[in-house]
Enzyme design. Structure first.
Site, PDB file in Angstrom:
ATOM      1  N   PRO A  31       0.849  -1.201   0.000  1.00  0.00           N
ATOM      2  CA  PRO A  31       0.000   0.000   0.000  1.00  0.00           C
ATOM      3  C   PRO A  31       0.881   1.246   0.000  1.00  0.00           C
ATOM      4  O   PRO A  31       1.421   1.643   1.034  1.00  0.00           O
ATOM      5  CB  PRO A  31      -0.797  -0.132   1.301  1.00  0.00           C
ATOM      6  CG  PRO A  31      -0.012  -1.054   2.173  1.00  0.00           C
ATOM      7  CD  PRO A  31       0.908  -1.857   1.303  1.00  0.00           C
ATOM      8  N   ASP A  54       3.871   4.749   8.780  1.00  0.00           N
ATOM      9  CA  ASP A  54       2.634   5.528   8.622  1.00  0.00           C
ATOM     10  C   ASP A  54       2.933   6.966   8.219  1.00  0.00           C
ATOM     11  O   ASP A  54       4.088   7.380   8.167  1.00  0.00           O
ATOM     12  CB  ASP A  54       1.835   5.506   9.924  1.00  0.00           C
ATOM     13  CG  ASP A  54       1.457   4.083  10.310  1.00  0.00           C
ATOM     14  OD1 ASP A  54       1.522   3.746  11.518  1.00  0.00           O
ATOM     15  OD2 ASP A  54       1.131   3.299   9.393  1.00  0.00           O
ATOM     16  N   ASP A  94       5.687   2.505   2.251  1.00  0.00           N
ATOM     17  CA  ASP A  94       4.856   1.313   2.472  1.00  0.00           C
ATOM     18  C   ASP A  94       4.053   1.538   3.752  1.00  0.00           C
ATOM     19  O   ASP A  94       4.603   1.528   4.855  1.00  0.00           O
ATOM     20  CB  ASP A  94       5.777   0.088   2.603  1.00  0.00           C
ATOM     21  CG  ASP A  94       5.022  -1.205   2.904  1.00  0.00           C
ATOM     22  OD1 ASP A  94       3.801  -1.159   3.194  1.00  0.00           O
ATOM     23  OD2 ASP A  94       5.662  -2.273   2.848  1.00  0.00           O
ATOM     24  N   HIS A  95       2.756   1.725   3.599  1.00  0.00           N
ATOM     25  CA  HIS A  95       1.940   2.104   4.752  1.00  0.00           C
ATOM     26  C   HIS A  95       1.852   1.001   5.795  1.00  0.00           C
ATOM     27  O   HIS A  95       1.459   1.240   6.927  1.00  0.00           O
ATOM     28  CB  HIS A  95       0.539   2.512   4.309  1.00  0.00           C
ATOM     29  CG  HIS A  95      -0.122   3.510   5.213  1.00  0.00           C
ATOM     30  ND1 HIS A  95      -0.224   3.317   6.572  1.00  0.00           N
ATOM     31  CD2 HIS A  95      -0.703   4.705   4.957  1.00  0.00           C
ATOM     32  CE1 HIS A  95      -0.847   4.348   7.116  1.00  0.00           C
ATOM     33  NE2 HIS A  95      -1.148   5.212   6.153  1.00  0.00           N
ATOM     34  N   ARG A  96       2.188  -0.235   5.408  1.00  0.00           N
ATOM     35  CA  ARG A  96       2.151  -1.296   6.418  1.00  0.00           C
ATOM     36  C   ARG A  96       3.272  -1.083   7.423  1.00  0.00           C
ATOM     37  O   ARG A  96       3.158  -1.448   8.588  1.00  0.00           O
ATOM     38  CB  ARG A  96       2.347  -2.666   5.756  1.00  0.00           C
ATOM     39  CG  ARG A  96       1.299  -3.005   4.748  1.00  0.00           C
ATOM     40  CD  ARG A  96       1.689  -4.251   3.982  1.00  0.00           C
ATOM     41  NE  ARG A  96       2.957  -4.072   3.276  1.00  0.00           N
ATOM     42  CZ  ARG A  96       3.535  -5.037   2.582  1.00  0.00           C
ATOM     43  NH1 ARG A  96       2.982  -6.224   2.477  1.00  0.00           N
ATOM     44  NH2 ARG A  96       4.682  -4.799   1.971  1.00  0.00           N
TER      45      ARG A  96
END
Lengths: 475, 465
Positions: free
Chosen positions: A268, A452, A447-449
């Site tokens: 993501p 943040d 990478d939003h995982r």
């Protein structure tokens, strides 16, 4: 006894490669250490050296053959006193090891591979001879090696009926995955029908040799299977026949396509953009380069570029914001201690990302010279796999093309990638005045995982601050 | 092993039986074949072969009558019916001897007499009513073939109402002839007798002649046959026959009205039935259904160790189907990796004039099966060789699956098509698409080029039309 020369493994995870070039021919004498062939994987070309001395008796795999499995016999060497008659050419598709064992044996054999005793291959060859000898009593006609040729043992010729080929191509099924039920193991329509009804995943999720990122397995396992795609046939139908040329993909192109599609499908992404005032940076660079000591040949010991400084800033920022120096795995977050920065290098036909390791402990001159060496060897496709695998972040710079800003695709296993645009004079508001400043736009893909928004913003802010005040990289 | 013990016993030596016997011997089995009448069965002696010999005489007679078309003169053109028949019998005789030679060469034991099963594994043979030996075999293959079906009211009497047996050996060509049934047998005889001077009427209960063929092809064949003077009545049945001393009056009923015709002779060609009677099947668990033995794709019956192949095992009643069924059966017994016959890849040929040949799905059946199809057609008139031969009438039709390019069916009518159909059959077996056929170089000048053009036509790329 004639010695087989086997396909070497260029990395622990390599399963197959392309035998690009032979540097010897049948009849040539070779000494230990002589380079006899070049092996190509997705991004690098490696030399294969002879381990023993002898005469090249037979070349089994022609130059240019793709999909040669690690440990497959590629040539046969005979020594003093042996004759060509002793040479038993192995059956088509016979390997010195079973296909499934390729990975573990590759890990043991470091390039160049030591020739192994050909006991297994000749035994199998003999067994095949027996199986196909005409006998008055019943003998299964489809037994023996030929069936392996179409059972997915690599890119040897796959036998499939014309109709089966077309059906497979339209359904996106890789023939390599199938076992043929037709004569001599030929893949026929019934096999495709069965594969479709049993739900064999289309090519997008097929297991093909992946010689790039070692940390990829988690991401690869999470790859969605039946993602609808247009088949080659559907795509070609949209263009007038004769209005295009079909250029087969080389290894690098295939890997780029596979890995970046995987990245976009599973990571993501979100993007943060910031403008960096680089007047100070440019002065800083000029000062460093002016004072470069000259070597014996009169050349400066280093010539640091803006990108080199970006690499250093990125590396330092990872140390300052360690929560951004991570990799997402299902099991847990990998928190890296080192700053290994991958740097995208454009090469003819594609791109590759050599990794500068331990950037936090390297000076700009070292980084700069390492990059020059990487770039030169990358263009000749002479990087070793360990030089472009791994890393904890990456940077991509398209500034030299005048690009103002762009958003790069994250390279697994990284959590971030920094896209650098052109440094240019722009009007900037300071207080209530407009000034002309040198500005460079950075975009951080995240990478939003793993990272943040706020953390990503903090990280990018640190990078910006370091670039605007380079002296702070020393603190 | 004793003299009466074998690995395989085959009952019947027609094309199914003798071919299976030879293959069985090749595979190393001690093999015997039991034959009651004549080696080679119906095909060699009273079917495929002698009819082709008769039709050849008719073909040449036809050319002799049209010699002028080719710049030739032939006067007093005629024939001797007995000599025509004799040639046909000689051909049969020669092949009959040939089969005997092949069986001997392959060391197959030939047992003369009628074989009957007595439980699985045992075959009792009688000859002229007397016991001629009891034999044991691990595997018994029933290949007893088929015989003409009899319709009530149309019972053959060997004199006025013929089956193919009598039609094969006429003493003279009848002045007029009624052929009941327009399958391959009926049409071939109709064609033969018509060419040899009889006034022929064909009655068929289905709406088209050659009911298994593609409707368009059958329609072209019908027109050609009618142009030759054959009267064809379809959708009608023979309600009754009234026999006189040397003629027969038939009442033909098409459901709407009836008509009467009087002919010298009648040929009943209404199909065949399997020879399942008096073979000892009742001593085993073998099942029969609708006059044929029930088998799986490998010729196995409900009784382990007993198999059935060929006409006795059901349609299509074709010699080449029997041969392949037999080979598959014995190879399966031998443990080889075999697949059952794909019925859609068995060609069918009719040797009348014009010839008809086909393989695969008809246009109607393809549509019925749900395929979106592409159809290619190429007429003989567009082919140089056809015109040079003086055979400008006919059609080559190919049917493709629009989605995949799979060749679903090929149907041809015209000169020599029975020799051409094998190309399409081979292509189907190799799972061709239209691309491979388009790229195949057919020789010029041949009729076979029409096969190529028909494929091109299916894709809008025909050149010679």
């Amino acid at each position: 006894m004639p010695t087989p020369i086997l396909m070497p493994a260029l990395s622990p995870t390599m399963e197959e490669g392309k035998l690009a070039k032979w540097l010897v021919k049948e009849g040539d004498k070779v000494a230990s250490g002589d380079v006899i062939a070049e092996i190509e994987t997705d991004k690098a070309t490696m030399e294969v050296e002879a381990v023993d001395e002898g005469t090249v008796a037979r070349i089994l795999v022609p130059a240019g053959t793709e999909g040669v499995k690690v440990n497959a016999q590629i040539a046969i060497l005979i020594r003093e006193g042996e004759s060509l008659d002793d040479v038993k050419v192995p059956a088509a598709g016979a390997d010195a090891s079973a296909p499934g064992a390729a990975a573990p044996t590759a890990a043991e054999a470091s390039p160049p591979a030591k020739p192994q005793a050909p006991a297994v291959s000749t035994a199998r060859h003999a067994a095949r001879e027996e199986a196909t000898a005409p006998k008055p009593t019943a003998e299964p006609t489809s037994a023996g090696a030929p069936q392996e040729a179409s059972s997915g043992t690599g890119k040897e010729r796959i036998f499939a009926s014309p109709l089966a080929r077309r059906l497979a191509s339209e359904a996106g099924i890789a023939l390599e995955q199938l076992t043929g039920s037709g004569p001599h193991g030929r893949i026929v329509k019934a096999d495709i029908d069965r594969a479709l009804s049993e739900g064999i995943a289309p090519k997008a999720a097929a297991k093909t040799a992946d010689t790039a990122q070692a940390g990829a397995p988690a991401a690869a396992a999470a790859a969605p299977s039946a993602v609808p795609t247009m088949s080659d046939t559907e795509i070609r139908r949209l263009f007038a026949e004769g209005s295009y040329e079909v250029v087969p993909h080389d290894g690098m192109r295939k890997v780029i396509a596979k890995r970046l599609t995987l990245a976009k499908q599973t990571i993501p992404h979100f993007y943060l953009t910031v403008d960096v005032m680089i007047d100070e940076l440019l002065k800083f660079r000029a000062r460093i380069n002016d004072r470069a000591p000259k070597g014996e040949d009169g050349k400066p010991a280093y010539k640091v570029s803006v990108n080199d400084i970006v690499i250093k800033a990125l590396g330092m920022a990872l140390q300052m914001v360690p929560d951004a120096n991570v990799t997402w795995t299902e099991e847990g977050m990998l928190k890296h201690s080192r700053s290994d920065v991958g740097v995208a290098v454009a090469i003819p036909g594609g791109l590759i990302t050599p990794v500068v390791r331990n950037v936090e402990s390297k000076g700009l001159a070292t980084i700069s010279n390492e990059m020059k060496d990487f770039a030169a060897r990358a263009r000749n496709r002479k990087l070793k796999p360990e030089e472009y695998q791994g890393g904890t972040t990456a940077v991509s710079n398209l500034g030299m093309y005048g690009i103002k800003d762009f958003a790069a695709v994250i390279n697994p296993p990284h959590a971030t990638i920094l896209a650098v645009g052109a440094g240019e004079k722009r009007p900037v508001v300071e207080g209530d005045e407009i000034r002309v400043r040198s500005v460079m736009t950075l975009t951080l893909s995240t990478d939003h995982r793993a990272v943040d928004g706020a953390l990503g913003a903090e990280f990018l802010q640190v990078i910006k601050n370091l670039l605007e005040d380079p002296a702070m990289m020393l603190v | 092993m004793s003299d009466t013990s074998f690995d395989v016993i085959i009952i019947g030596s027609g094309p199914g039986g003798y071919v299976t016997a030879i293959r069985s011997a090749q595979l190393g089995f001690r093999t015997a074949v039991v034959e009651e009448k004549h080696l080679g069965g119906i095909c060699l002696n009273w079917g495929c072969i002698p009819t082709k010999a008769l039709l050849r005489s008719a073909e040449i007679y036809h050319y002799m009558q049209h010699a002028g078309d080719y710049g030739l003169t032939a006067s007093n053109v005629g024939f001797d019916a007995a000599a025509v028949v004799k040639r046909s019998r000689n051909v049969s005789g020669q092949l009959n001897k040939g089969v005997a030679h092949l069986l001997k060469k392959n060391k197959v034991t030939v047992i003369d007499g009628r074989g009957r099963l007595k439980g699985a594994g045992t075959v009792v043979v009688t000859k002229d009513g007397r016991n001629a030996g009891t034999y044991q075999a691990k595997h018994v293959i029933v290949a007893t073939g088929a015989r003409p079906r009899t319709l009530p009211g149309l019972e053959p009497d060997k004199r006025l109402v013929w089956t193919y047996f009598e039609a094969m050996v006429p003493e003279k060509i009848p002045g007029s002839l009624l052929v009941v049934g327009s399958g391959a047998i009926g049409i071939e005889f109709a064609s033969f007798y018509n060419t040899m001077g009889a006034k022929v009427t064909v009655v068929e209960v289905m709406p088209q002649i050659l009911p298994v063929e593609d409707a368009e092809i059958a329609g072209i064949a019908r027109k050609r046959l009618e142009k030759q003077g054959i009267k064809i009545i379809t959708g009608a049945k023979v309600a009754s026959l009234k026999k006189a001393s040397d003629s027969v009056t038939a009442v033909i009923d098409d459901g709407k009205s009836t008509q009467e015709i009087t002919v010298d002779r009648v040929i009943s060609a209404v199909g065949v039935v399997g020879n399942i009677e008096d073979v000892g099947l009742e001593t085993t668990r073998v099942k029969t259904e609708r006059g044929v033995i029930v088998t799986d794709g490998f010729g196995r019956t409900d009784e382990p160790g007993v198999y059935a192949i060929g006409d006795v095992a059901g349609p299509p009643m074709l010699a080449h189907k029997a041969e392949h069924e037999g080979v598959i059966c014995i190879e399966k017994i031998a443990g080889l990796d075999v697949h059952p016959l794909d019925k859609l890849k068995i060609p069918g040929c009719t040797y009348c004039h014009p010839q008809v040949a086909s393989v695969g799905l008809t246009e109607a059946k393809a549509k019925e099966a749900g395929y979106d199809i592409r159809v290619g057609r190429f007429p003989f008139i567009g082919n140089g060789k056809a015109i040079a031969l003086g055979e400008p009438e006919g059609l080559v039709k190919t049917i493709f699956d629009k989605a995949t390019g799979q060749l679903l069916g090929a149907h041809m009518v015209g000169a020599e098509v029975t020799e051409l159909i094998q190309g399409f059959v081979i292509a189907m077996n190799l799972e061709t698409t239209e691309a491979e056929l388009m790229h195949t170089v057919f020789p010029h000048p041949t009729l076979s080029e029409m096969m190529h053009e028909s494929v091109l036509d299916a894709y809008g790329r025909v050149i010679h039309m």
